[in-house]
Structures are given as structure tokens and as C-alpha cells.
Motif scaffolding. Structure first.
Motif, PDB file in Angstrom:
ATOM      1  N   PRO A 159       0.810  -1.228   0.000  1.00 38.28           N
ATOM      2  CA  PRO A 159       0.000   0.000   0.000  1.00 38.28           C
ATOM      3  C   PRO A 159       0.841   1.275   0.000  1.00 38.28           C
ATOM      4  CG  PRO A 159      -0.182  -1.191   2.096  1.00 38.28           C
ATOM      5  CD  PRO A 159       0.507  -2.098   1.150  1.00 38.28           C
ATOM      6  N   TYR A 160       2.070   1.213   0.509  1.00 37.82           N
ATOM      7  CA  TYR A 160       2.872   2.444   0.551  1.00 37.82           C
ATOM      8  C   TYR A 160       3.365   2.878  -0.829  1.00 37.82           C
ATOM      9  CZ  TYR A 160       6.501  -1.191   0.849  1.00 37.82           C
ATOM     10  OH  TYR A 160       7.277  -2.319   0.641  1.00 37.82           O
ATOM     11  N   LEU A 161       3.188   2.057  -1.852  1.00 37.44           N
ATOM     12  CA  LEU A 161       3.567   2.487  -3.203  1.00 37.44           C
ATOM     13  C   LEU A 161       2.545   3.453  -3.804  1.00 37.44           C
ATOM     14  CD1 LEU A 161       5.088  -0.729  -4.828  1.00 37.44           C
ATOM     15  CD2 LEU A 161       6.255   1.205  -3.773  1.00 37.44           C
ATOM     16  N   HIS A 162       1.309   3.410  -3.317  1.00 38.87           N
ATOM     17  CA  HIS A 162       0.272   4.382  -3.712  1.00 38.87           C
ATOM     18  C   HIS A 162       0.102   4.460  -5.239  1.00 38.87           C
ATOM     19  CE1 HIS A 162       0.138   5.694   0.423  1.00 38.87           C
ATOM     20  NE2 HIS A 162       1.423   6.002   0.397  1.00 38.87           N
ATOM     21  N   ARG A 163       0.073   3.304  -5.892  1.00 39.67           N
ATOM     22  CA  ARG A 163      -0.137   3.299  -7.344  1.00 39.67           C
ATOM     23  C   ARG A 163      -0.735   1.958  -7.748  1.00 39.67           C
ATOM     24  NH1 ARG A 163       3.483   0.178 -10.024  1.00 39.67           N
ATOM     25  NH2 ARG A 163       5.523  -0.271  -9.092  1.00 39.67           N
ATOM     26  N   PRO A 164      -1.418   1.928  -8.910  1.00 39.52           N
ATOM     27  CA  PRO A 164      -1.947   0.652  -9.406  1.00 39.52           C
ATOM     28  C   PRO A 164      -0.826  -0.209  -9.966  1.00 39.52           C
ATOM     29  CG  PRO A 164      -2.434   2.405 -10.950  1.00 39.52           C
ATOM     30  CD  PRO A 164      -1.825   3.063  -9.751  1.00 39.52           C
ATOM     31  N   ASP A 165      -1.073  -1.513 -10.038  1.00 36.20           N
ATOM     32  CA  ASP A 165      -0.077  -2.416 -10.616  1.00 36.20           C
ATOM     33  C   ASP A 165      -0.035  -2.247 -12.130  1.00 36.20           C
ATOM     34  OD1 ASP A 165      -2.725  -3.574 -10.555  1.00 36.20           O
ATOM     35  OD2 ASP A 165      -1.849  -5.440 -11.264  1.00 36.20           O
ATOM     36  N   THR A 166       1.111  -2.567 -12.709  1.00 32.68           N
ATOM     37  CA  THR A 166       1.336  -2.408 -14.145  1.00 32.68           C
ATOM     38  C   THR A 166       1.812  -3.725 -14.741  1.00 32.68           C
ATOM     39  OG1 THR A 166       3.673  -1.821 -13.890  1.00 32.68           O
ATOM     40  CG2 THR A 166       2.052  -0.027 -13.718  1.00 32.68           C
ATOM     41  N   ALA A 167       1.983  -3.730 -16.065  1.00 31.35           N
ATOM     42  CA  ALA A 167       2.509  -4.915 -16.743  1.00 31.35           C
ATOM     43  C   ALA A 167       3.926  -5.227 -16.267  1.00 31.35           C
ATOM     44  CB  ALA A 167       2.484  -4.701 -18.256  1.00 31.35           C
ATOM     45  N   THR A 168       4.690  -4.195 -15.936  1.00 27.65           N
ATOM     46  CA  THR A 168       6.038  -4.415 -15.401  1.00 27.65           C
ATOM     47  C   THR A 168       5.982  -5.137 -14.063  1.00 27.65           C
ATOM     48  OG1 THR A 168       6.919  -2.462 -16.517  1.00 27.65           O
ATOM     49  CG2 THR A 168       8.155  -3.269 -14.620  1.00 27.65           C
ATOM     50  N   ASP A 169       5.049  -4.740 -13.197  1.00 27.87           N
ATOM     51  CA  ASP A 169       4.908  -5.390 -11.899  1.00 27.87           C
ATOM     52  C   ASP A 169       4.560  -6.868 -12.045  1.00 27.87           C
ATOM     53  OD1 ASP A 169       5.319  -3.040 -10.248  1.00 27.87           O
ATOM     54  OD2 ASP A 169       3.334  -2.393 -10.915  1.00 27.87           O
ATOM     55  N   ALA A 170       3.793  -7.206 -13.072  1.00 26.57           N
ATOM     56  CA  ALA A 170       3.393  -8.597 -13.272  1.00 26.57           C
ATOM     57  C   ALA A 170       4.602  -9.515 -13.393  1.00 26.57           C
ATOM     58  CB  ALA A 170       2.517  -8.726 -14.514  1.00 26.57           C
ATOM     59  N   VAL A 171       5.714  -8.957 -13.887  1.00 30.74           N
ATOM     60  CA  VAL A 171       6.956  -9.730 -14.008  1.00 30.74           C
ATOM     61  C   VAL A 171       7.861  -9.494 -12.809  1.00 30.74           C
ATOM     62  CG1 VAL A 171       9.044 -10.064 -15.394  1.00 30.74           C
ATOM     63  CG2 VAL A 171       6.836  -9.681 -16.520  1.00 30.74           C
ATOM     64  N   ARG A 172       8.009  -8.213 -12.428  1.00 30.68           N
ATOM     65  CA  ARG A 172       9.034  -7.861 -11.464  1.00 30.68           C
ATOM     66  C   ARG A 172       8.612  -8.037 -10.003  1.00 30.68           C
ATOM     67  NH1 ARG A 172      13.308  -5.128 -12.999  1.00 30.68           N
ATOM     68  NH2 ARG A 172      13.945  -5.818 -10.923  1.00 30.68           N
ATOM     69  N   TYR A 173       7.310  -8.183  -9.727  1.00 33.53           N
ATOM     70  CA  TYR A 173       6.872  -8.444  -8.362  1.00 33.53           C
ATOM     71  C   TYR A 173       6.744  -9.953  -8.113  1.00 33.53           C
ATOM     72  CZ  TYR A 173       4.699  -7.279  -3.861  1.00 33.53           C
ATOM     73  OH  TYR A 173       4.434  -7.134  -2.518  1.00 33.53           O
ATOM     74  N   GLN A 174       7.436 -10.728  -8.920  1.00 35.05           N
ATOM     75  CA  GLN A 174       7.599 -12.174  -8.743  1.00 35.05           C
ATOM     76  C   GLN A 174       9.092 -12.485  -8.783  1.00 35.05           C
ATOM     77  OE1 GLN A 174       5.110 -14.089  -8.022  1.00 35.05           O
ATOM     78  NE2 GLN A 174       3.291 -13.584  -9.224  1.00 35.05           N
ATOM     79  N   THR A 175       9.519 -13.466  -8.005  1.00 34.58           N
ATOM     80  CA  THR A 175      10.885 -13.954  -8.131  1.00 34.58           C
ATOM     81  C   THR A 175      10.995 -14.824  -9.379  1.00 34.58           C
ATOM     82  OG1 THR A 175      10.438 -15.934  -6.810  1.00 34.58           O
ATOM     83  CG2 THR A 175      11.175 -13.957  -5.625  1.00 34.58           C
ATOM     84  N   VAL A 176      12.207 -14.968  -9.917  1.00 30.43           N
ATOM     85  CA  VAL A 176      12.389 -15.785 -11.125  1.00 30.43           C
ATOM     86  C   VAL A 176      12.212 -17.263 -10.824  1.00 30.43           C
ATOM     87  CG1 VAL A 176      13.903 -14.084 -12.217  1.00 30.43           C
ATOM     88  CG2 VAL A 176      14.915 -15.919 -10.825  1.00 30.43           C
ATOM     89  N   TYR A 177      12.206 -17.640  -9.537  1.00 31.97           N
ATOM     90  CA  TYR A 177      12.067 -19.048  -9.167  1.00 31.97           C
ATOM     91  C   TYR A 177      10.703 -19.341  -8.521  1.00 31.97           C
ATOM     92  CZ  TYR A 177      13.849 -16.724  -4.987  1.00 31.97           C
ATOM     93  OH  TYR A 177      14.057 -15.829  -3.965  1.00 31.97           O
ATOM     94  N   ALA A 178       9.759 -18.395  -8.591  1.00 30.84           N
ATOM     95  CA  ALA A 178       8.427 -18.614  -8.016  1.00 30.84           C
ATOM     96  C   ALA A 178       7.782 -19.846  -8.633  1.00 30.84           C
ATOM     97  CB  ALA A 178       7.548 -17.386  -8.242  1.00 30.84           C
ATOM     98  N   ALA A 179       7.207 -20.709  -7.786  1.00 34.02           N
ATOM     99  CA  ALA A 179       6.699 -21.989  -8.293  1.00 34.02           C
ATOM    100  C   ALA A 179       5.318 -22.364  -7.765  1.00 34.02           C
ATOM    101  CB  ALA A 179       7.690 -23.107  -7.943  1.00 34.02           C
ATOM    102  N   HIS A 180       4.934 -21.861  -6.584  1.00 37.33           N
ATOM    103  CA  HIS A 180       3.694 -22.320  -5.955  1.00 37.33           C
ATOM    104  C   HIS A 180       2.819 -21.122  -5.595  1.00 37.33           C
ATOM    105  CE1 HIS A 180       5.437 -26.312  -5.744  1.00 37.33           C
ATOM    106  NE2 HIS A 180       6.505 -25.790  -5.166  1.00 37.33           N
ATOM    107  N   GLU A 181       1.649 -21.011  -6.235  1.00 35.35           N
ATOM    108  CA  GLU A 181       0.752 -19.882  -5.999  1.00 35.35           C
ATOM    109  C   GLU A 181       0.228 -19.881  -4.569  1.00 35.35           C
ATOM    110  OE1 GLU A 181      -1.555 -18.453  -9.903  1.00 35.35           O
ATOM    111  OE2 GLU A 181      -2.189 -20.400  -9.155  1.00 35.35           O
ATOM    112  N   GLY A 182       0.104 -18.665  -3.995  1.00 32.92           N
ATOM    113  CA  GLY A 182      -0.511 -18.586  -2.683  1.00 32.92           C
ATOM    114  C   GLY A 182      -0.182 -17.347  -1.879  1.00 32.92           C
TER     115      GLY A 182
END
Length: 407
Positions: free
Chosen positions: A176-199
Motif C-alpha cells: 500500500p505504501y507504493l500508492h499506485r496501481p499495478d502495471t505490466a512491469t509489476d506482473a513480471v518484477r513483483y515475482q521472483t524468477v524461481y516462483a513456483a507455488h501460488e498462494g
């Protein structure tokens, strides 16, 4: 060990100017800066220097949870917006994995934004799936004492798993402290490259700096890698409002660990284990308390670590004994997967059992994450944060990183 219940959270305050909070990720993950604190000596590096900064024979433990698109922006019949932030499933499944695969209808505990004018009846969200129109309806069943709401969802096509509904209709729950909507960039960069299990509803942000190339270099240098899963809950955003920690509740978070990781930890002793992120660290230390509990009470059927367990119960159980107890439990269960939950609060006074170091970003003032850093570094945490502030480091989720080796 001393209990941190009487710790005053305001004693863990520092001034964080808004300009020091990183609003966006860097174009290159590994280009972030790396503060190295080794037995109190601080040096400035970049994250690409990490492989050369780790102690010999290190085992790095990563949290491979994947952030789900848990924010749903629905509309009231009058057209007003209502935000539903899905926190945890309630019915027909409380376990996360089957809840995400549930079709047709489900009940979740949610935070509701702009909900004061939502009196009764359903709100709707129109979206598309595989190029076809789809609809999600949400109706508030009850408001709990905590302020969270029980929300009944139903959707068409009813054959869609709820995970697909979130992927198609939801938004990433940026801090919430970012005070902005998510973007297409966030869809990639707010995940680790090794993310494997949703939750998760928040990223394990210490891992955001790693690239496939950096992971390959670590392996080539002889650094061992291991993975655990802790699905980060919304409690990670929860400010500490109580004056003392005794009145601050920690939310339960599910952890999932494979038997192969337990064997890896056993085989690696006595070499250093370094956690990538506070969630990995809490998972590893929770493993000790789960195993120690089994040594004391082998007939347990539900495995959970409570908030104050380490401070109320100090068994003389060696880490090797605790890990072996978990492996014996899995063997008796005929399973290779350990599933448990943890509310573990790590604060000054905590004695670390499995972890010797931490890779982590710079955390908010007066947060439980800062308490954890203080437990690891002692009063030296202030020197680390003073140095970071004085030398232009970027803070919080999209900010720079640190390698903390207490020595």
C-alpha cells in the motif's frame, strides 16, 4: 530465553523519508546495491557481487511462493467501486491449494476497500477468460471483529477454478505504501524468477534481485541452493499498533517443505545456512520448533508454531534431533511433504537454531520485520540502517538489499 512481549515497538523507530522508498523496480534485477554487514563491519557492493561475499560452503534457502492476483475491483449496482483483497479461504476448503482449485463458488476472508456504501446484495466484476465473457459475483456474509469480511463468491463459467478467476480478473497486491496501481512491469518484477507455488499476497522481496544467471554462478561457485514455501499473508503489511509486542497478534501463514530439504539441511551441518528473505528465515526457524515439539510430543497430528512458543518453551533439543523428528513424522505419515503453519515472531531475545545469516531488503520502521533484523544483529541494526540512509540506498519492496552476517 527472554520474552520480547514487553518490547516497545517505538524503540525500533527510525526516520524514513518518503523519497527513499523505491517506487519502481530497477530495469536490471541484479543491479541493485548490496550492503554487506559482516560481524559489524559494513561494506558497499552491488547484488552481482553476492557470490563472492558468501561464506564458504553456504547453503542458500529461497522461498518459492508465487504471488496471486488477489485484489479484485468490483462494482456496486449503482456503479461505485468496491475493492476485495482476498486473504485466505474459508469454505468449502481452508487449505490454500484445494481452495484455489475450487470451481463455481467459494467463501474467502477479505479486506474490503470503499465498502461503507456497500449495504447489501452482490457486487459484480465483468472479465474475460480465453476470449469469452465471464462474471464474478461477491456478496458480504459478515464483518468480523478484526474488520475483515467473509465474502461469498460465485462465478460463471462455473467450471473455472478460482485460481483462473484471480489470474484473469485480479490485480497484484502491491504494497500500500507504493500508492499506485499495478502495471505490466509489476506482473513480471513483483515475482521472483524461481516462483513456483501460488498462494502469497505479497512477494518475498529479498528474492527479487536474483536472476537465472546469478543463480547459475552461485551453483558454479559451489553454493548449495534449497527451497521452502511460505505463502506470505497480508499480515506482512500490518503495522504494529500496540504499544508493546504482547498485544500484537501475528497472522498464521502456511508453510510447505519437502523431505528432501530436511535431508539437505541435515547433511549440510555444520556449514552456514543463509536465508533469502525474512519469510525463508521464519520458515527455517519454524522447522526447528516443529521438530522440537515432535520430540516432546510425538503423537501430534496438527503441526503449528505459535507466536510465543520459543519464549515459553526452551527444550534442550539439538537442531539435528529436531530435523530428524520431522523426517520420522513424514515417514510415519507416508508423505514426502511437510505441511504446517507458523505464527512465529522473531524479536530480540530469540536464539537462532538453523540460520547463520540473512539476505534481506530494508524494512519499515516499527515493523515485525525490523524486530527480526534486530534479533539477528542486536543493537548493530541501527548502524546498518544509518549507513544505508547516509549512502543513498533505496528502501522497502523494490529497494536495495543487504547481506547480514552477524559473525
Amino acid at each position: 530465553m527472554p520474552s520480547p512481549q514487553q518490547l516497545r515497538i517505538q524503540d525500533f523507530h527510525y526516520d524514513l523519508p518518503a523519497a527513499r522508498i523505491a517506487p519502481e523496480p530497477l530495469p536490471d534485477r541484479a543491479a541493485s546495491r548490496l550492503l554487506v554487514s559482516r560481524a559489524g563491519t559494513i561494506t558497499d557492493k552491488t547484488f552481482r557481487d553476492l557470490p563472492g561475499e558468501l561464506p564458504p560452503h553456504t547453503l542458500l534457502i529461497f522461498n518459492d511462493t508465487q504471488v496471486v492476483r488477489a485484489r479484485l475491483l468490483a462494482k456496486r449496482p449503482t456503479g461505485g467501486a468496491v475493492e476485495l483483497f482476498c486473504l485466505e479461504p474459508v469454505a468449502p476448503h481452508r487449505a490454500l491449494e484445494p481452495a484455489l482449485q475450487q470451481t463455481g463458488a467459494a467463501t474467502w476472508r477479505c479486506l474490503v476497500g470503499n465498502g461503507r456504501r456497500w449495504k447489501e446484495g452482490p457486487v459484480t466484476l465483468e472479465f474475460s477468460f480465453a476470449g469469452r465473457p465471464a462474471t464474478l459475483w461477491a456478496e458480504r456474509q459478515a464483518v468480523e471483529e478484526s474488520g475483515e469480511s467473509l465474502i461469498d463468491f460465485r462465478w460463471e463459467p462455473a467450471s473455472l477454478p478460482f485460481a483462473e478467476v484471480l489470474r484473469a480478473a485480479g490485480h497484484l497486491p502491491l504494497p500500500p505504501y507504493l500508492h499506485r496501481p499495478d502495471t505490466a512491469t509489476d506482473a513480471v518484477r513483483y515475482q521472483t524468477v524461481y516462483a513456483a507455488h501460488e498462494g502469497a499476497v505479497a512477494a518475498p522481496t529479498a528474492g527479487l534481485h536474483f536472476t537465472p544467471e546469478l543463480l547459475q554462478e552461485l551453483t558454479q561457485r559451489g553454493t548449495a541452493l534449497g527451497q521452502v514455501t511460505l505463502h506470505v499473508g497480508a499480515g506482512t503489511f500490518q503495522p504494529v499498533k500496540a504499544e508493546t509486542m504482547a498485544d500484537h497478534p501475528m497472522h498464521a501463514e502456511p508453510i510447505i517443505v519437502q523431505a528432501s530439504l530436511l535431508r539437505q539441511l541435515l547433511a549440510h551441518r555444520p556449514h552456514p545456512v543463509i536465508a533469502v528473505g525474512t519469510t525463508s528465515l521464519r520458515t527455517l526457524e519454524s522447522l526447528y520448533w516443529l521438530g522440537a515439539g515432535l520430540v516432546q510430543q510425538p503423537d501430534q497430528t496438527t503441526l503449528a508454531v505459535t507466536q510465543w512458543q520459543p519464549y515459553e518453551d526452551a527444550p534442550s533439543v539439538a537442531p539435528e534431533q529436531a530435523l530428524q523428528a520431522l523426517l520420522s513424522y513424514l515417514e510415519q505419515q507416508g508423505s514426502d511433504t511437510l505441511e504446517a503453519s507458523t505464527r512465529l515472531l522473531i524479536a530480540p531475545g530469540y536464539q537462532f537454531r538453523l540460520v547463520q545469516g540473512l539476505i534481506t531488503n530494508f524494512h519499515q520502521p516499527e515493523s515485525t520485520l525490523l524486530l527480526l533484523v534486530s534479533a539477528l544483529l542486536g543493537p548493530g541494526w541501527r548502524a546498518v540502517y544509518d549507513h544505508a540512509l547516509a549512502h543513498g540506498y533505496r528502501f522497502l519492496s523494490y529497494g536495495d538489499s543487504s547481506l547480514l552476517l552477524p559473525g
